[in-house]
Scaffold this motif. Structure first.
Motif, PDB file in Angstrom:
ATOM      1  N   VAL A 149     -18.611   5.394  28.448  1.00 23.34           N
ATOM      2  CA  VAL A 149     -19.392   5.647  27.224  1.00 23.34           C
ATOM      3  C   VAL A 149     -19.343   7.139  26.893  1.00 23.34           C
ATOM      4  O   VAL A 149     -19.080   7.531  25.752  1.00 23.34           O
ATOM      5  CB  VAL A 149     -20.855   5.185  27.390  1.00 23.34           C
ATOM      6  N   ARG A 150     -19.564   7.966  27.918  1.00 22.69           N
ATOM      7  CA  ARG A 150     -19.503   9.425  27.696  1.00 22.69           C
ATOM      8  C   ARG A 150     -18.156   9.817  27.113  1.00 22.69           C
ATOM      9  O   ARG A 150     -18.077  10.617  26.183  1.00 22.69           O
ATOM     10  CB  ARG A 150     -19.728  10.177  29.019  1.00 22.69           C
ATOM     11  N   ALA A 151     -17.095   9.190  27.628  1.00 22.60           N
ATOM     12  CA  ALA A 151     -15.748   9.525  27.150  1.00 22.60           C
ATOM     13  C   ALA A 151     -15.524   9.036  25.716  1.00 22.60           C
ATOM     14  O   ALA A 151     -14.743   9.627  24.968  1.00 22.60           O
ATOM     15  CB  ALA A 151     -14.703   8.911  28.092  1.00 22.60           C
ATOM     16  N   ALA A 152     -16.221   7.974  25.318  1.00 26.29           N
ATOM     17  CA  ALA A 152     -16.009   7.396  23.981  1.00 26.29           C
ATOM     18  C   ALA A 152     -16.853   8.082  22.903  1.00 26.29           C
ATOM     19  O   ALA A 152     -16.555   7.985  21.718  1.00 26.29           O
ATOM     20  CB  ALA A 152     -16.341   5.900  24.009  1.00 26.29           C
ATOM     21  N   VAL A 153     -17.904   8.773  23.328  1.00 31.87           N
ATOM     22  CA  VAL A 153     -18.805   9.401  22.354  1.00 31.87           C
ATOM     23  C   VAL A 153     -18.218  10.718  21.864  1.00 31.87           C
ATOM     24  O   VAL A 153     -17.667  11.498  22.642  1.00 31.87           O
ATOM     25  CB  VAL A 153     -20.197   9.622  23.010  1.00 31.87           C
ATOM     26  N   ASN A 154     -18.288  10.945  20.559  1.00 27.89           N
ATOM     27  CA  ASN A 154     -17.821  12.213  20.000  1.00 27.89           C
ATOM     28  C   ASN A 154     -18.702  12.587  18.806  1.00 27.89           C
ATOM     29  O   ASN A 154     -19.714  11.927  18.561  1.00 27.89           O
ATOM     30  CB  ASN A 154     -16.332  12.101  19.601  1.00 27.89           C
ATOM     31  N   GLU A 155     -18.300  13.600  18.065  1.00 22.86           N
ATOM     32  CA  GLU A 155     -19.186  14.072  16.976  1.00 22.86           C
ATOM     33  C   GLU A 155     -19.275  13.072  15.825  1.00 22.86           C
ATOM     34  O   GLU A 155     -20.166  13.180  14.975  1.00 22.86           O
ATOM     35  CB  GLU A 155     -18.771  15.481  16.498  1.00 22.86           C
ATOM     36  N   ARG A 156     -18.378  12.076  15.803  1.00 22.25           N
ATOM     37  CA  ARG A 156     -18.464  11.053  14.743  1.00 22.25           C
ATOM     38  C   ARG A 156     -19.378   9.889  15.136  1.00 22.25           C
ATOM     39  O   ARG A 156     -19.746   9.076  14.299  1.00 22.25           O
ATOM     40  CB  ARG A 156     -17.066  10.492  14.417  1.00 22.25           C
ATOM     41  N   THR A 157     -19.727   9.784  16.417  1.00 22.29           N
ATOM     42  CA  THR A 157     -20.548   8.652  16.869  1.00 22.29           C
ATOM     43  C   THR A 157     -21.948   8.737  16.242  1.00 22.29           C
ATOM     44  O   THR A 157     -22.635   9.755  16.376  1.00 22.29           O
ATOM     45  CB  THR A 157     -20.693   8.665  18.410  1.00 22.29           C
TER      46      THR A 157
END
Ligand code: GLN
Length: 384
Positions: A149-157
């Motif tokens: 999840v941490r790896a999938a989260v970015n500023e667009r999430t």
């Protein structure tokens, strides 16, 4: 004609239920009870209509129902919430989910879901113009992988959708899962949509951990519930969303143009029913656990391996030990069981963006004992 959802067909639940009815099959597919509801609820609906509660309800919901929900939340989570600012009655949980997604995500945004995920999330995200990012739950027991999840989260999430007890994996989130999630969203412009429609249906002495019981998450989350599930009457189509005032304002902007208001007599009847029956939800875990245990017992020693089920109306079974099915993908296996054994089940692949190679089917045990016995007997007989 241009389709906004070109890859979407009729849901697997509708397909299986329709075909089961055509074939006279035992329906262990779609998640709905086949036993009667409490006649008191029916009386209260009739009373509400006779008393004249037949015109538009207030857009957020009938005050008596909002207040009855708030007092239950107060008792359960110690939440002193203002029902007028934080609770919205919706057309089932599906509308709460849909309207929340439309309110909270848009073009350029990403929404994270966990596969296998309930089938309405991804299309609702795409109709909002946002991108749905699918993070798999880790096999074999569908554990949350918070590093992923941490790896999938970015500023667009913008939104993370969780579901506990989870449909279809039957897993539940624990307090450390909620802490991990809270740490991931802390300080970011990310909201959480928490689908808790099976909140009362957790087994073996477990507790349901809600975002509403989590001091950080409840500041940034919408929690979604269903009276259809909790009152054994999925045809009611009455659910609700609980969220902080800022989220509720945005949610209601969508809700008022989506379903506007929800059936007035039903809201009055439910408000009275849940106020009259203080213990209406406390028996649900035991009620459904005994059905889960019965189904497990009825399948014991059969080629269908029963997986652990911590909550929900469902039980997963692995058919890899069944000679006639083991070479088939799950859709073909479900089809064969429906056509030849006369039992409807739900394959798991429709709950995935990229279905893994696995041999699992979902069985619903929210059924009469005779239905479970007949279903299990047909399965055993066909498998030999
Ligand atoms: N929630 C139900 C299930 O999982 C399905 C509801 C529906 O058919 N959309 O079986």
């Amino acid at each position: 004609m241009r389709s906004k959802l070109p890859d979407v067909g009729t849901t697997i639940f509708t397909i299986m239920s329709r075909r089961a009815a055509e074939l006279g099959a035992v329906n262990l597919g779609q998640g709905f009870p086949d036993y009667p509801i409490d006649t008191r609820l029916a009386e209260l609906v009739a009373d509400a209509m006779r008393e004249g509660h037949n015109q538009y309800a207030p857009m957020p919901g009938v005050p008596a129902l909002l207040e009855a929900i708030a007092s239950r939340l107060e008792a359960r989570y110690g939440l002193g919430i203002d029902p007028q600012q934080s609770i919205t009655i919706t057309l089932g949980a599906t509308e709460a989910i849909y309207s929340s997604i439309q309110a909270l995500a848009g073009p350029g945004d990403e929404v994270l879901v966990f596969d296998p995920s309930y089938d309405s999330y991804d299309p609702a995200v795409r109709l909002a113009g946002a991108r749905c990012v699918h993070v798999p739950l880790a096999p074999p027991l569908f554990a949350y992988d918070w590093d992923a999840v941490r790896a999938a989260v970015n500023e667009r999430t913008r939104l993370i959708i969780i579901n506990s007890p989870q449909n279809p994996s039957c897993t539940v989130l624990g307090p450390t899962d909620l802490d991990q999630l809270a740490a991931i969203v802390a300080g970011r412009d990310i909201r959480v949509l928490s689908d808790e429609v099976y909140e009362h249906v957790v087994f073996d002495g477990r507790q349901h951990y809600s975002v509403l019981g989590h001091p950080q998450l409840r500041q940034c989350a919408v929690a979604v519930y269903s009276f259809g599930k909790a009152l054994h009457a999925t045809g009611l189509r009455v659910g609700y969303a609980v969220a902080p005032a800022d989220i509720t304002i945005e949610l209601r902007k969508v809700h008022q143009f989506n379903t506007f208001t929800i059936a007035t007599p039903l809201q009055h009847a439910i408000a009275r029913y849940i106020s009259e029956r203080a213990d209406v939800f406390s028996g649900l875990a035991g009620f459904f656990q005994s059905r889960r245990d019965l189904l497990t017992q009825l399948l014991a020693g059969s080629p269908l391996r029963v997986l652990p089920a911590a909550g929900s109306f469902f039980q997963l079974v692995d058919y890899s030990g069944c000679e006639a099915l083991s070479a088939l993908d799950d859709q073909a296996a479900a089809q064969l069981l429906l056509e030849q054994a006369g039992v409807a089940t739900i394959p798991l692949s429709p709950f995935y963006k990229v279905p893994p190679a696995q041999t699992l089917l979902r069985l619903c045990f929210a059924k009469r004992e005779e239905t479970l016995r007949e279903g299990a007997s047909r399965l055993r007989h066909w498998m030999g």
